[in-house]
Design an enzyme around this catalytic site. Structure first.
Site, PDB file in Angstrom:
ATOM      1  N   GLY A 103      -3.797 -10.518  -6.066  1.00 40.99           N
ATOM      2  CA  GLY A 103      -5.052 -11.215  -6.261  1.00 40.99           C
ATOM      3  C   GLY A 103      -4.884 -12.478  -7.090  1.00 40.99           C
ATOM      4  O   GLY A 103      -5.602 -13.459  -6.909  1.00 40.99           O
ATOM      5  N   GLU A 110       6.256 -10.984  -8.417  1.00 41.94           N
ATOM      6  CA  GLU A 110       5.986  -9.617  -8.881  1.00 41.94           C
ATOM      7  C   GLU A 110       6.845  -8.620  -8.116  1.00 41.94           C
ATOM      8  O   GLU A 110       7.401  -7.680  -8.695  1.00 41.94           O
ATOM      9  CB  GLU A 110       4.503  -9.287  -8.692  1.00 41.94           C
ATOM     10  CG  GLU A 110       3.581 -10.035  -9.641  1.00 41.94           C
ATOM     11  CD  GLU A 110       2.113  -9.825  -9.342  1.00 41.94           C
ATOM     12  OE1 GLU A 110       1.289 -10.141 -10.217  1.00 41.94           O
ATOM     13  OE2 GLU A 110       1.777  -9.364  -8.230  1.00 41.94           O
TER      14      GLU A 110
END
Length: 228
Positions: A103, A110
């Site tokens: 988001g 990540e």
């Protein structure tokens, strides 16, 4: 629209989960840190015990700036050979520990940092726990020249992909946010999306799920682990 009271309650639950994640920080070692509102709360908690860690690896430029702002040394991932733990939030997570992330637009970094880490600790409030992924739009990072092609290929899988307006990732790419998917087999869909030419990666974290999830609830922090 969520009320101010609900937003305050959600913030408090995320804060509690972020604080609980300090238990997983390994003394004298480097910690991997994610991106987003809940990860930012963890960084602020980490600042209070920063002398316990040797430094951090950041999953985005925003995370790097926040860590450095607290006086925490940030290492390039290529500089280290061992990362005991990665701590990050999620947009959705199931009891099987499969997640939608991205988001905040940092899904590729990540995914890289979490792949290196020995343990992935996810921190969320209770609203993020779902039985089936897909209510939250699935982010897909794409090479700019391939964005319309990738959107057409995603349509064949039943999804509606819309370019995230005015957003460019730290890697110089675009994000397509995909709605309309009811994700019954996250591992399979993660693989299929990544095989589309032009896709850098997608926000399904199923092939490498979380190991532990700390869920902030009105009754305290609940610890969830994947069923064996």
């Amino acid at each position: 629209m969520r009320s101010t009271k609900d937003q305050t309650s959600s913030q408090a639950m995320k804060q509690a989960a972020a604080r609980a994640a300090l238990h997983y920080v390994v003394e004298g070692r480097i910690v991997g840190v994610g991106t987003g509102s809940t990860a930012s709360l963890f960084i602020d908690e980490l600042a209070g015990v920063k002398n316990r860690v040797a430094g951090a690896v950041a999953s985005s430029e925003d995370t790097k700036k926040r860590l450095e702002g607290h006086g925490i040394e940030v290492f390039d991932l290529n500089e280290i050979t061992d990362l005991p733990v990665y701590i990050d939030g999620a947009d959705e997570i199931t009891p099987a520990m499969h997640m939608i992330k991205g988001g905040g637009g940092a899904l590729t970094r990540e995914k890289i940092v979490s792949a290196v880490a020995g343990k992935f600790v996810c921190i969320v409030d209770g609203t993020k726990l779902v039985d089936t992924l897909g209510h939250f739009a699935l982010p897909v990072e794409v090479i700019p020249m391939a964005s319309t092609y990738v959107a057409r290929e995603i349509a064949k899988l039943g999804g509606v992909a819309v370019a995230r307006a005015g957003f460019v990732t730290d890697n110089g790419n675009l994000i397509l946010d995909v709605n309309g998917l009811r994700i019954l087999d996250p591992v399979d869909l993660e693989t299929r999306l990544n095989q589309i030419a032009g896709v850098v990666t997608n926000g399904l974290f199923a092939r490498r799920p979380a190991d532990v999830c700390l869920i902030g609830t009105p009754d305290g922090v609940r610890t969830m682990t994947a069923a064996l």
